[in-house]
Motif scaffolding. Structure first.
Motif, short mmCIF file in Angstrom:
data_model
loop_
_atom_site.label_atom_id
_atom_site.label_comp_id
_atom_site.label_asym_id
_atom_site.label_seq_id
_atom_site.Cartn_x
_atom_site.Cartn_y
_atom_site.Cartn_z
N ASN A 53 46.91 74.51 81.47
CA ASN A 53 45.49 74.25 81.76
C ASN A 53 44.53 75.04 80.87
OD1 ASN A 53 45.35 72.17 83.71
ND2 ASN A 53 46.01 73.59 85.31
N THR A 54 44.85 75.13 79.58
CA THR A 54 43.97 75.84 78.65
C THR A 54 42.74 75.04 78.26
OG1 THR A 54 45.19 74.98 76.76
CG2 THR A 54 45.89 77.12 77.64
N ARG A 55 42.79 73.71 78.44
CA ARG A 55 41.70 72.83 77.99
C ARG A 55 41.44 73.03 76.49
NH1 ARG A 55 39.36 69.98 81.55
NH2 ARG A 55 37.60 69.65 80.16
N TYR A 56 42.50 73.24 75.75
CA TYR A 56 42.43 73.49 74.30
C TYR A 56 43.09 72.34 73.56
CZ TYR A 56 43.49 75.76 69.79
OH TYR A 56 43.61 76.07 68.46
N GLN A 57 42.36 71.77 72.60
CA GLN A 57 42.89 70.72 71.75
C GLN A 57 43.21 71.33 70.38
OE1 GLN A 57 44.64 68.34 70.57
NE2 GLN A 57 43.53 66.69 71.63
N PRO A 58 44.48 71.61 70.10
CA PRO A 58 44.81 72.28 68.84
C PRO A 58 44.74 71.37 67.62
CG PRO A 58 46.82 71.78 70.06
CD PRO A 58 45.67 71.38 70.95
N GLU A 59 44.87 70.05 67.82
CA GLU A 59 44.85 69.10 66.71
C GLU A 59 43.81 68.02 66.98
OE1 GLU A 59 48.81 67.67 66.43
OE2 GLU A 59 49.64 69.56 65.69
N PRO A 60 42.54 68.36 66.81
CA PRO A 60 41.48 67.42 67.17
C PRO A 60 41.22 66.33 66.14
CG PRO A 60 40.52 69.44 66.35
CD PRO A 60 42.00 69.66 66.38
N ALA A 61 41.77 66.47 64.92
CA ALA A 61 41.42 65.58 63.80
C ALA A 61 39.92 65.59 63.59
CB ALA A 61 41.93 64.16 64.05
N LEU A 62 39.32 66.73 63.85
CA LEU A 62 37.88 66.92 63.71
C LEU A 62 37.66 68.36 63.28
CD1 LEU A 62 34.90 65.96 64.25
CD2 LEU A 62 35.21 66.83 66.59
N ARG A 63 37.00 68.55 62.13
CA ARG A 63 36.75 69.90 61.64
C ARG A 63 35.50 70.49 62.29
NH1 ARG A 63 36.78 68.79 55.25
NH2 ARG A 63 35.27 67.26 56.04
N ALA A 64 35.54 71.80 62.49
CA ALA A 64 34.37 72.46 63.08
C ALA A 64 33.13 72.25 62.21
CB ALA A 64 34.65 73.94 63.26
N SER A 65 33.32 72.13 60.91
CA SER A 65 32.19 71.94 60.00
C SER A 65 31.57 70.55 60.14
CB SER A 65 32.63 72.16 58.55
OG SER A 65 33.69 71.28 58.21
N ASP A 66 32.31 69.62 60.77
CA ASP A 66 31.80 68.26 60.96
C ASP A 66 31.22 68.02 62.35
OD1 ASP A 66 32.36 67.34 58.39
OD2 ASP A 66 34.42 66.78 58.92
N VAL A 67 31.32 69.01 63.23
CA VAL A 67 30.84 68.83 64.60
C VAL A 67 29.36 68.49 64.63
CG1 VAL A 67 30.36 70.08 66.73
CG2 VAL A 67 32.64 70.17 65.74
N ALA A 68 28.58 69.10 63.73
CA ALA A 68 27.14 68.84 63.69
C ALA A 68 26.83 67.39 63.32
CB ALA A 68 26.47 69.79 62.70
N LYS A 69 27.81 66.66 62.76
CA LYS A 69 27.60 65.27 62.36
C LYS A 69 27.99 64.27 63.44
CE LYS A 69 28.80 66.50 57.57
NZ LYS A 69 29.75 66.22 56.45
N LEU A 70 28.42 64.75 64.61
CA LEU A 70 28.84 63.83 65.67
C LEU A 70 27.69 62.92 66.08
CD1 LEU A 70 30.97 66.17 67.98
CD2 LEU A 70 31.81 64.23 66.61
N ALA A 71 27.99 61.65 66.19
CA ALA A 71 27.00 60.65 66.59
C ALA A 71 27.67 59.65 67.52
CB ALA A 71 26.41 59.94 65.37
#
Length: 546
Positions: A53-71
């Protein structure tokens, strides 16, 4: 501790049990039928994604640098009211349990509908997917085996497990949405399943909660008779293997109220969260609520360990804090099991009081540290076997009191704890997210929720962060009661992305949908997409909406 199973179960088919997969779907139906569902690495299965129950996604296929681009990529509208469950994504299929009792299977990429199923009552649990048999290789003629470069794998049949607001647990065919079995794990009229069932080694572990605390506010109600419990079910048949209560004695008549109503006790210790599995020690952990009567019990307001095999009580760590108001010493979120850099493990538990504990799973839950968040002190205290605070750590967490509602998340370095002032006494509108060092409990950073102007007379103006937190490498996602979903840097707590969900949306399936407060189930991250429920809308985000 384990008691004989008296729950009823049947597997007579969907028609006999009052629910069936819908054959004809509304607008938004997928153009092709769903295929078999198999577990893989790219998934978010159940509540915490992992057994700990860590609620951790180790392989999101999403970079932290791209989070600001989420739409926003697409939106799906639910026919019922506000949804508090959490999306499950397995094998590019998305499963959701609805408050109206409707269960959905969607295409995770496009949001089209594969099937829906109408349960007998509403549900707020996350759906857990489990394979009922092993995958096998397709049989081929001997003369072809030498010429083929690969072998086709036949996916095993899978089931979608969830609980409802009457204390029943269901298993649906994950591919077709038809009923496999239904088991009533608790017959108390106010029993309900809030935490998602946890699947481990062909057993489904279910925690039981109730609404009796609300009923007790009625002076004519004979309070109280519900006892929290954990139930182990066989996944193939739904048969009850064992059931263990968190109130050890059956309730008995105690006294009569001033209005002449007979009262009962002991009662309470409801479990409102998903069990956490510790395969190394062969136990499961649950965190309990408070006593529903004046008759105190040893398993209320506690973290409890039960044996996976037979449900016997292994140990209990009661964490009552008399300085906080009634009911605030309990837990509504799952314990988190994490391995530290030293190789030792720690069990992390956030309380409604706003206190977060680091417990030792090898020594009966001894307190390693405890940190109170949001009271202006923000200090970490260490404790030995006695659990007595002895050392005050560095300050760094400011704000009015609040509490931990539905869940924290942990990566390999920190525990990310959302706080809601709505749980404080007296309550307040504040919210925050704090990163705690898992070894010491000291705060690495603390970010208070922004205070945006609320729009419209019906807008919820609370900024409390009740929703469960989700974390991926570099970013932690936390929603607030004003409808804002935000992503925070795991390094310094800086807000990287902010989306206001409290508005109207055009949906894939043509149902009018409006977002609202973000509560209970948190964001789900799989294959570069972020999913979250808001109001009666399911929102799917991707980088640049592509």
């Amino acid at each position: 501790m384990a008691v004989p199973a008296n729950a009823t179960f049947c597997a007579l088919g969907a028609l006999l049990l009052g629910g069936a997969a819908n054959v004809a779907l509304a607008d938004g139906a997928c153009p092709t039928a769903a295929g078999p569902v198999a577990l893989g690495s790219a998934l978010w299965n159940g509540w915490g994604r992992s057994l700990d129950n860590t609620r951790y996604q180790p392989e999101p296929a999403l970079r932290a640098s791209d989070v600001a681009k989420l739409a926003l990529k697409w939106t799906y509208g639910y026919q019922g009211g506000t949804e508090f469950s959490q999306p499950t994504v397995v094998d590019e299929r998305l499963f959701i349990a609805g408050s109206s009792g409707r269960i959905y299977s969607l295409d995770a990429k496009t949001g089209c509908t594969y099937w829906t199923y109408d349960a007998a009552a509403g549900s707020r649990t996350a759906v857990t997917i489990g394979e009922l048999a092993r995958a096998r290789v397709a049989a081929l003629p001997r003369r072809l085996k030498r010429t083929l470069a690969h072998l086709d794998v036949i996916k095993a049949p899978s089931a979608a497990f969830f609980g409802d607001d009457t204390g029943a647990v269901y298993a649906l065919d994950a591919q077709k949405g038809t009923l496999l079995w239904k088991t009533q794990v608790d017959t108390h009229p106010m029993a309900r399943i809030v935490g998602a069932p946890t699947l481990y080694n062909d057993r489904l572990y279910v925690a039981v909660a109730s609404t009796e605390d609300s009923a007790a506010a009625n002076p004519s109600y004979s309070c109280c008779t519900f006892r929290g419990s954990v139930v182990a079910l066989d996944i193939a048949s739904g048969r009850t293997l064992w059931k263990s209560y968190t109130v050890l004695e059956e309730p008995q008549p105690t006294r009569k109220s001033s209005g002449g109503i007979q009262e009962f006790g002991p009662a309470g210790a409801a479990i409102s969260s998903s069990p956490t599995i510790d395969g190394k020690r062969n136990v499961l952990y649950v965190a309990t609520g408070g006593s529903a009567t004046s008759v105190e019990q040893s398993l209320t307001d506690a973290v409890v360990a039960f044996d996976l095999a037979d449900g016997k009580l292994r140990w209990v760590k009661q964490l009552v804090r008399p300085e906080v108001g009634t009911g605030l010493a309990g837990f509504s979120s799952s314990p988190v099991l994490r391995t530290l850099a030293t190789g030792n493990q720690v069990l992390l538990a956030g309380q409604k009081s706003g206190v977060v504990y680091g417990l030792d799973p090898d020594h009966g839950g001894d307190i390693l540290w405890q940190t109170k968040i949001g009271d202006g002190a923000g200090s970490a205290s260490s404790g030995g076997a006695s659990g007595i605070a002895s050392t005050v750590g560095p300050p760094g967490v400011a704000g009015r009191p609040g509490g931990v509602a539905w869940g924290s998340a942990a990566d390999h370095r920190s525990l990310y704890v959302a706080l809601s002032g709505l749980l404080a006494r007296p309550s307040n509108a504040d919210g925050s997210l704090t990163a705690l060092d898992m070894t010491t409990g000291a705060a690495r950073w603390h970010t208070a929720a922004p205070q945006p102007a609320c729009g419209g007379a019906d807008r919820n103006c609370s900024h409390g962060q009740s929703q469960a937190v989700t974390v991926m490498p570099g970013s932690a996602f936390s929603g607030s009661m004003d409808g804002h979903l935000r992503a925070y840097s795991t390094i310094d707590g800086k807000i990287l992305w902010d989306f206001d969900t409290a508005k109207d949306f055009q949906t894939k399936n043509g149902i009018k949908a409006s977002g609202g407060p973000l509560d209970h189930g948190g964001a789900t991250i799989v294959n570069g997409m972020v999913y979250v429920n808001s109001g009666n809308a399911l929102l799917a985000f991707s980088v640049d909406g592509k």
